[in-house]
Design a protein around this motif. Structure first.
Motif, PDB file in Angstrom:
ATOM      1  N   UNK A  98       2.989   5.273  13.633  1.00  0.00           N
ATOM      2  CA  UNK A  98       1.634   5.077  13.087  1.00  0.00           C
ATOM      3  C   UNK A  98       1.630   5.337  11.584  1.00  0.00           C
ATOM      4  N   UNK A  99       2.366   6.353  11.131  1.00  0.00           N
ATOM      5  CA  UNK A  99       2.460   6.628   9.697  1.00  0.00           C
ATOM      6  C   UNK A  99       3.072   5.450   8.951  1.00  0.00           C
ATOM      7  N   UNK A 100       4.101   4.836   9.551  1.00  0.00           N
ATOM      8  CA  UNK A 100       4.729   3.664   8.937  1.00  0.00           C
ATOM      9  C   UNK A 100       3.749   2.508   8.832  1.00  0.00           C
ATOM     10  N   UNK A 101       3.002   2.256   9.903  1.00  0.00           N
ATOM     11  CA  UNK A 101       2.025   1.162   9.890  1.00  0.00           C
ATOM     12  C   UNK A 101       0.967   1.410   8.819  1.00  0.00           C
ATOM     13  N   UNK A 102       0.478   2.642   8.730  1.00  0.00           N
ATOM     14  CA  UNK A 102      -0.501   2.987   7.697  1.00  0.00           C
ATOM     15  C   UNK A 102       0.092   2.761   6.309  1.00  0.00           C
ATOM     16  N   UNK A 103       1.346   3.175   6.123  1.00  0.00           N
ATOM     17  CA  UNK A 103       1.996   2.980   4.832  1.00  0.00           C
ATOM     18  C   UNK A 103       2.130   1.522   4.463  1.00  0.00           C
ATOM     19  N   UNK A 104       2.468   0.671   5.437  1.00  0.00           N
ATOM     20  CA  UNK A 104       2.601  -0.754   5.173  1.00  0.00           C
ATOM     21  C   UNK A 104       1.247  -1.400   4.870  1.00  0.00           C
ATOM     22  N   UNK A 105       0.238  -1.046   5.675  1.00  0.00           N
ATOM     23  CA  UNK A 105      -1.079  -1.667   5.506  1.00  0.00           C
ATOM     24  C   UNK A 105      -1.743  -1.287   4.188  1.00  0.00           C
ATOM     25  N   UNK A 106      -1.439  -0.094   3.695  1.00  0.00           N
ATOM     26  CA  UNK A 106      -2.054   0.360   2.452  1.00  0.00           C
ATOM     27  C   UNK A 106      -1.103   0.193   1.266  1.00  0.00           C
ATOM     28  N   UNK A 107       0.167   0.516   1.465  1.00  0.00           N
ATOM     29  CA  UNK A 107       1.115   0.487   0.358  1.00  0.00           C
ATOM     30  C   UNK A 107       1.406  -0.893  -0.175  1.00  0.00           C
ATOM     31  N   UNK A 108       1.545  -1.885   0.719  1.00  0.00           N
ATOM     32  CA  UNK A 108       1.860  -3.239   0.262  1.00  0.00           C
ATOM     33  C   UNK A 108       0.724  -3.853  -0.555  1.00  0.00           C
ATOM     34  N   UNK A 109      -0.533  -3.800  -0.088  1.00  0.00           N
ATOM     35  CA  UNK A 109      -1.610  -4.350  -0.933  1.00  0.00           C
ATOM     36  C   UNK A 109      -1.759  -3.628  -2.268  1.00  0.00           C
ATOM     37  N   UNK A 110      -1.323  -2.362  -2.333  1.00  0.00           N
ATOM     38  CA  UNK A 110      -1.446  -1.611  -3.579  1.00  0.00           C
ATOM     39  C   UNK A 110      -0.252  -1.815  -4.511  1.00  0.00           C
ATOM     40  N   UNK A 111       0.667  -2.700  -4.128  1.00  0.00           N
ATOM     41  CA  UNK A 111       1.865  -2.900  -4.945  1.00  0.00           C
ATOM     42  C   UNK A 111       1.598  -3.829  -6.127  1.00  0.00           C
ATOM     43  N   UNK A 112       0.544  -3.536  -6.813  1.00  0.00           N
ATOM     44  CA  UNK A 112       0.203  -4.238  -8.049  1.00  0.00           C
ATOM     45  C   UNK A 112      -0.096  -3.191  -9.107  1.00  0.00           C
ATOM     46  N   UNK A 113      -0.162  -3.631 -10.343  1.00  0.00           N
ATOM     47  CA  UNK A 113      -0.423  -2.709 -11.441  1.00  0.00           C
ATOM     48  C   UNK A 113      -1.871  -2.806 -11.911  1.00  0.00           C
ATOM     49  N   UNK A 114      -2.760  -3.081 -10.972  1.00  0.00           N
ATOM     50  CA  UNK A 114      -4.180  -3.162 -11.305  1.00  0.00           C
ATOM     51  C   UNK A 114      -4.778  -1.766 -11.404  1.00  0.00           C
ATOM     52  N   UNK A 115      -5.939  -1.697 -12.017  1.00  0.00           N
ATOM     53  CA  UNK A 115      -6.588  -0.387 -12.181  1.00  0.00           C
ATOM     54  C   UNK A 115      -7.068   0.168 -10.845  1.00  0.00           C
ATOM     55  N   UNK A 116      -7.347  -0.722  -9.892  1.00  0.00           N
ATOM     56  CA  UNK A 116      -7.802  -0.255  -8.587  1.00  0.00           C
ATOM     57  C   UNK A 116      -6.665   0.448  -7.847  1.00  0.00           C
ATOM     58  N   UNK A 117      -5.478  -0.151  -7.885  1.00  0.00           N
ATOM     59  CA  UNK A 117      -4.357   0.480  -7.204  1.00  0.00           C
ATOM     60  C   UNK A 117      -3.956   1.788  -7.875  1.00  0.00           C
ATOM     61  N   UNK A 118      -4.009   1.813  -9.197  1.00  0.00           N
ATOM     62  CA  UNK A 118      -3.696   3.053  -9.910  1.00  0.00           C
ATOM     63  C   UNK A 118      -4.714   4.133  -9.604  1.00  0.00           C
ATOM     64  N   UNK A 119      -5.986   3.743  -9.498  1.00  0.00           N
ATOM     65  CA  UNK A 119      -7.024   4.715  -9.161  1.00  0.00           C
ATOM     66  C   UNK A 119      -6.846   5.272  -7.761  1.00  0.00           C
ATOM     67  N   UNK A 120      -6.453   4.402  -6.828  1.00  0.00           N
ATOM     68  CA  UNK A 120      -6.215   4.882  -5.462  1.00  0.00           C
ATOM     69  C   UNK A 120      -5.056   5.865  -5.428  1.00  0.00           C
ATOM     70  N   UNK A 121      -4.002   5.571  -6.187  1.00  0.00           N
ATOM     71  CA  UNK A 121      -2.858   6.466  -6.195  1.00  0.00           C
ATOM     72  C   UNK A 121      -3.200   7.818  -6.801  1.00  0.00           C
ATOM     73  N   UNK A 122      -4.072   7.836  -7.798  1.00  0.00           N
ATOM     74  CA  UNK A 122      -4.494   9.125  -8.364  1.00  0.00           C
ATOM     75  C   UNK A 122      -5.295   9.905  -7.329  1.00  0.00           C
ATOM     76  N   UNK A 123      -6.145   9.196  -6.554  1.00  0.00           N
ATOM     77  CA  UNK A 123      -6.887   9.867  -5.485  1.00  0.00           C
ATOM     78  C   UNK A 123      -5.948  10.386  -4.409  1.00  0.00           C
ATOM     79  N   UNK A 124      -4.888   9.618  -4.139  1.00  0.00           N
ATOM     80  CA  UNK A 124      -3.905  10.067  -3.158  1.00  0.00           C
ATOM     81  C   UNK A 124      -3.166  11.304  -3.655  1.00  0.00           C
ATOM     82  N   UNK A 125      -2.895  11.360  -4.949  1.00  0.00           N
ATOM     83  CA  UNK A 125      -2.263  12.557  -5.521  1.00  0.00           C
ATOM     84  C   UNK A 125      -3.145  13.782  -5.326  1.00  0.00           C
ATOM     85  N   UNK A 126      -4.448  13.595  -5.550  1.00  0.00           N
ATOM     86  CA  UNK A 126      -5.382  14.708  -5.365  1.00  0.00           C
ATOM     87  C   UNK A 126      -5.426  15.144  -3.902  1.00  0.00           C
TER      88      UNK A 126
END
Length: 284
Positions: A98-126
């Motif tokens: 399930x962790x792998x599926x979650x990672x694929x469903x979220x990680x792949x769409x975020x594999x861009x250098x847009x501000x939205x993906x960067x913002x999500x990653x900062x929230x994930x860091x928090x």
């Protein structure tokens, strides 16, 4: 006198597989031990019922009739150690999937250098700055010790790792020339993700899956040790260690030692398997 004609021997189809296993003992040893524990948990004939106590044989030392002894409730320790793999290993593997599926469903769409993906990653860091094991224990304590809640606890701890790993790998792959060629030929973003990027993150995901499953075994054992995991009388390694911990000082070492050995073997097999997969990836 004519010479005897030598007939060439056709190599067995198993030879390449055998050579691969011999050249990479991590996969054969780690995977073999893990498979053996799973097969024993589900198919091995047990000498005693793991959920039926025998009050007449309480805290019996290891002997011919009870190989690993009995606990304070009269349960046969060997039967419960073997049967505990049904819940502990399956929950660890299922939580990892399930962790792998979650990672694929979220990680792949975020594999861009847009501000939205960067913002999500900062929230994930928090989010990861919180003690996630404490958060998982709290969630399971409040919502109950149902199996799905234990899986949620594993995903909360390991899901962010998969998201970060898959996104990082996908970002590196996007800079490859074959991705530029796919874009130049008019390939749609969805096709690029599922046809070109996803197959290239499989190897690193396999390594992370083995490490995550090992970590999940620890999480499940900790939850069961605290009494908020799988409900008794179903056997789990963590609950068995908890039951037997008090008896170590009085000489009943076998109650806690054997499930502890099972936890160690499960974690060791998954770590060795991860190392073997890593060497295989680096050598390919």
């Amino acid at each position: 006198m004519s010479e005897t004609t030598k007939v060439p021997v056709r190599p067995s189809a198993a030879h390449p597989v055998w050579r691969a296993l011999r050249s990479n003992p991590g996969i054969s040893i780690g995977g073999g031990l893990l498979l053996l524990m799973l097969l024993a948990a589900f198919f091995a004939p047990l000498p005693y019922d793991p959920v039926t106590p025998d009050p007449a044989n309480v805290l019996q030392a290891p002997s011919g009739s009870h190989v690993f002894g009995t606990d304070a409730n009269g349960f046969d320790v060997f039967s419960r150690v073997v049967a505990a793999g049904r819940s502990d290993l399956v929950l660890a593997l299922l939580g990892t999937l399930v962790s792998l599926v979650v990672g694929l469903l979220i990680g792949l769409p975020l594999s861009t250098k847009s501000r939205y993906s960067e913002g999500f990653m900062r929230a994930l860091d928090a989010f990861q700055s919180f003690p996630l094991i404490v958060l998982s224990v709290t969630i399971v304590s409040l919502t109950g010790n149902a199996i799905q809640n234990i899986i949620y606890a594993i995903v909360i701890i390991n899901g962010p790792r998969f998201i970060r790993l898959i996104r990082g790998e996908a970002l590196a792959i996007r800079d490859g020339r074959f991705i530029e060629a796919a874009v130049a030929t008019g390939a749609r973003p969805r096709r690029i993700v599922f046809r070109h990027i996803m197959p290239n993150v499989v190897d690193v995901c396999l390594v992370q899956c083995s490490l995550t499953a090992a970590n999940a075994v620890i999480v499940i054992a900790a939850l069961n040790f605290l009494g908020i995991g799988v409900s008794p009388p179903d056997p789990t390694w963590g609950s068995m260690v908890q039951v037997g911990a008090q008896g170590i000082s009085t000489g009943q070492w076998w109650v806690a030692i054997w499930p502890g050995v099972a936890i160690f073997l499960a974690i060791a097999s998954l770590n060795v398997l991860a190392g073997g997969i890593q060497r295989r990836v680096e050598g390919s």
